[in-house]
Design an enzyme around this catalytic site. Structure first.
Site, PDB file in Angstrom:
ATOM      1  N   ASP A   1      -9.288  -1.372   2.936  1.00 50.06           N
ATOM      2  CA  ASP A   1      -9.811  -2.679   3.336  1.00 50.06           C
ATOM      3  C   ASP A   1     -11.333  -2.694   3.288  1.00 50.06           C
ATOM      4  O   ASP A   1     -11.946  -3.676   2.874  1.00 50.06           O
ATOM      5  CB  ASP A   1      -9.326  -3.029   4.750  1.00 50.06           C
ATOM      6  CG  ASP A   1      -7.871  -3.467   4.756  1.00 50.06           C
ATOM      7  OD1 ASP A   1      -7.513  -4.312   3.921  1.00 50.06           O
ATOM      8  OD2 ASP A   1      -7.088  -2.954   5.565  1.00 50.06           O
TER       9      ASP A   1
ATOM     10  N   SER B   1       0.825  -1.213   0.000  1.00 51.45           N
ATOM     11  CA  SER B   1       0.000   0.000   0.000  1.00 51.45           C
ATOM     12  C   SER B   1       0.857   1.260   0.000  1.00 51.45           C
ATOM     13  O   SER B   1       0.420   2.311  -0.452  1.00 51.45           O
ATOM     14  CB  SER B   1      -0.919   0.000   1.223  1.00 51.45           C
ATOM     15  OG  SER B   1      -0.140  -0.058   2.413  1.00 51.45           O
ATOM     16  N   HIS B   2       2.085   1.186   0.530  1.00 53.59           N
ATOM     17  CA  HIS B   2       2.960   2.366   0.590  1.00 53.59           C
ATOM     18  C   HIS B   2       4.093   2.292  -0.438  1.00 53.59           C
ATOM     19  O   HIS B   2       4.937   3.164  -0.488  1.00 53.59           O
ATOM     20  CB  HIS B   2       3.574   2.525   1.981  1.00 53.59           C
ATOM     21  CG  HIS B   2       2.605   3.007   3.007  1.00 53.59           C
ATOM     22  ND1 HIS B   2       1.553   2.242   3.433  1.00 53.59           N
ATOM     23  CD2 HIS B   2       2.510   4.183   3.679  1.00 53.59           C
ATOM     24  CE1 HIS B   2       0.860   2.924   4.340  1.00 53.59           C
ATOM     25  NE2 HIS B   2       1.414   4.096   4.507  1.00 53.59           N
TER      26      HIS B   2
END
Lengths: 345, 345
Positions: B195, B54-55
C-alpha cells in the site's frame, strides 16, 4: 481513586516482608486460609515492588469488599484435575486466582516439559492476578508462555457502541538465559477504566480515541463513555479481534464465562470479575533440543537492536522499579496503608 | 503492481478448477513436484476465491521469480519429525510453506486430539501462506488454533526508527459448530508494504501513522519511509509488543530466523521471505469433554452481540466473497492471467 489521590501527600517505603505481613494480617482477618493468603499476598506484593499501584496492595480494598459482598470465597480450596496429557484444569471454587495458579503451576510445568506444550485452565476464579507475575514464574523454569483472561463487559467491539468485551489482558513471557525474562502484559482496551474515571472526577475531557458515545461516535466526555457508551479496544479492528480471541479462548474454550456473562453474574454488586484464565506454556528444549539455549540467546540480537534504535522493551521499567524497591522499599502512600489497616477493625 | 493496475480494464471470472489448472501448469513447468504444486496451488486458489488478490494467484509471479533466483526449492520434499508428544516439526527444506503444512497437518491434528494441545513448527520454508486458509483446515476438524510467522525487516519497534520487525501476521481460528468458523488474520504492521508503495508510485502522501522517517518521526512521505525510515506497527506499543512476540515464537523458539536474519539471508535478491511458521492447535473436547459443544455454541452470544450493535466480524467479508466466487467464478484481471501465462514460455 480518592485514596490514591490523597496518598500523594505522605509516602512510606515498605520492604517485601512488611508488605507481605500487612497483606497476610488483613486476609487472615477476613477469613482467608493460610494458603490463599500466601498466594494472593505474594502476587500483590510482587506487583507493588514493581511499582504497579493498580495491581499492588491497593487491590486489598476491592478484594475485601468483594468477599464481604459474597462475591469471592476467602477460604476456597482449589481442585486440580489432570484432564489430558497437555491440559490441567484448576477449579478455583470461587476463590481468588493466585492460589489456583499456585496449585496448577507444578502440573503445567511438568506437562510442558513432557509434551513440549501444555495448557493450564483456571476456572471459577475471582480476578486478582497480575499476569506478568505468573509468567515470570514460568520463565524462571525456562518456559515460554502466553496468558490471558476476560474481565467484565466495558469495551465495544471496533465499529460498535455497547459494552461487550472485557479489558482482556494478554501477557507473554520469554525466558532469557543471561538476563531477566522479556515479559509484556497489556489490556486490549485503549486505556484502563480507572483512567477514564479519573478524568470524569476532574471534569476533564478524555482523548476521543478512548471511548465512544451511545451512538458509536468517538467521544471526549468521560461520563457519556462510562454511563451510556463504551470504552474502545486499542489498535482499532486488530485490537478488537484480539480482544474477541481472548474472550473465546479464556471463556467458552475452557468452559468459563464471557465478559458479558461475568457482568451478568456480578448482578450489580460491582465486585471483582469472576471468570476463567488461560495459560499456555512451551518448553523450548522440546523443540530444538540441545541447540535450544543458542537459539534462545539469538533473541539478544532483537533486544539489542530495539534498544539500540532508542525504543524501549516492555519489561524495562518494571525491572528498574523493582531494583529500586528492593533497595529502598516499595513506595506506598500513608493514606493507603491507613485505609488497609482500617480493614482490620 | 503495474499489472494489478492495468488489470482493472478487463476481468475474467475463473472457477476453482480453472484457477487450479493454471497454477498447476505454471508450477509444474517451473520444476515443482506434483505434491508441491497441489499444496501451493490449493492455497493460492483458496485465497483467490476469497477475493484476496494479494494472496491469490498474483503470488505466482513472485514465487516463480524467487525460484528462478535460487531463493526457493521447487521440488523440496518436506521432512516430518515427531519431536515430543505435543510437538511436530516439519523441515520444509527450502520449499514453499503449504506443502510442509500439508505434511504436518495430520500429525498436528492427532497430537492435539491426544494431548489436548499441540504445536506444529514449520522450518526453513519460503513464505507463501495465507494463514486463514490453514486455520480453516484446523477449524474443520473442530480445533481452535493460532498461527503466526515473521517475514523480513520492514517495521520499526514502537519508539524506534529502523526496520527490524517483520509485518508478522497472526491468525486465530475458532470452530463454530452451527456455522462457518470465526477466523481473523492480520499483519501487525499498520498497513501492508504494498500500500505504501502504491502511494509512492502515485506521488501521494501517506497518513503519518503508517511510517516514520530516518529520525523516528511520523512521516507522510512514502519514499522516505520505504528507503530511509521504517513502517510502524499497529496499535503503538501494544502492537509492537505483539510483533516482537511473533518474532520470538515463530523464530528462535522453533529454531528459525528472526525477520532481520531473514532479510540478511535474502542477500538483496528481494525474494519471498525465508523463515519459520508456528501453529498451536487446541481440542476443546479435551478441555470440557461432553460439555464442549454447548460451551463452543456460547460464542454465538458474542458474535450476535457484535453484529447486533453494528460492528463486523473479521470473517464476514471473506465468506461473502467466497460465496460469490463459487457462484460466478473468482474475479481475475485478464492482464494478470496473461502475465502468468507468459511464465509458461
Amino acid at each position: 481513586m480518592k485514596d490514591l489521590e490523597a496518598c500523594q501527600e505522605a509516602t512510606l517505603h515498605l520492604d517485601r516482608d512488611a508488605l507481605m505481613a500487612l497483606c497476610h494480617r488483613v486476609l487472615i482477618h477476613h477469613g482467608f486460609s493460610e494458603e490463599q493468603a500466601d498466594a494472593l499476598g505474594g502476587t500483590l506484593v510482587a506487583a507493588q515492588l514493581d511499582a504497579s499501584h493498580s495491581h499492588g496492595i491497593y487491590r486489598l480494598l476491592g478484594i475485601i469488599d468483594t468477599v464481604r459482598k459474597g462475591g469471592a470465597v476467602a477460604d476456597a480450596v482449589p481442585e486440580v484435575a489432570d484432564v489430558a496429557p497437555g491440559v490441567v484444569r484448576v477449579d478455583a471454587k470461587g476463590g481468588l486466582s493466585p492460589c489456583a495458579f499456585e496449585r496448577g503451576l507444578p502440573h503445567l510445568v511438568t506437562k510442558a516439559r513432557d509434551a513440549g506444550i501444555a495448557l493450564l485452565a483456571i476456572n471459577h476464579c475471582v480476578h486478582s492476578t497480575a499476569l506478568w507475575v505468573e509468567l515470570e514464574r514460568l520463565a524462571e523454569q525456562g518456559l515460554v508462555a502466553i496468558a490471558c483472561n476476560p474481565t467484565q463487559a466495558y469495551v465495544a467491539p471496533n465499529g460498535g457502541k455497547q459494552p461487550l468485551l472485557g479489558t482482556n489482558p494478554i501477557a507473554f513471557g520469554w525466558p532469557y538465559p543471561s538476563d531477566a525474562p522479556f515479559i509484556f502484559d497489556f489490556a486490549t482496551s485503549t486505556i484502563a477504566r480507572g483512567d477514564i474515571e479519573l478524568y470524569r472526577r476532574e471534569g476533564k475531557a478524555i482523548p476521543e480515541a478512548w471511548g465512544v458515545d451511545r451512538h458509536g461516535a468517538p467521544c471526549s466526555d468521560p461520563a457519556e463513555v462510562l454511563d451510556h457508551g463504551a470504552m474502545t479496544t486499542f489498535g482499532e479492528h486488530k485490537g478488537s479481534a484480539l480482544a474477541i480471541m481472548i474472550e473465546l479462548m479464556a471463556g467458552p474454550l475452557i468452559g468459563d464465562l464471557l465478559s458479558v456473562e461475568s457482568s451478568e453474574h456480578d448482578e450489580g454488586r460491582l465486585g471483582l470479575p469472576y471468570h476463567g484464565e488461560l495459560i499456555i506454556a512451551i518448553d523450548p528444549s522440546r523443540l530444538t533440543g540441545q541447540a535450544s539455549p543458542a537459539h534462545m540467546e539469538r533473541s539478544e540480537l532483537l533486544f539489542d537492536a530495539i534498544l539500540g534504535q532508542g525504543a524501549r522493551l516492555p519489561s524495562q521499567r518494571r525491572y528498574r522499579e523493582r531494583a529500586r524497591s528492593l533497595e529502598h522499599g516499595a513506595e506506598v502512600s500513608l493514606a493507603l496503608v491507613k485505609e488497609i489497616e482500617a480493614l482490620l477493625v
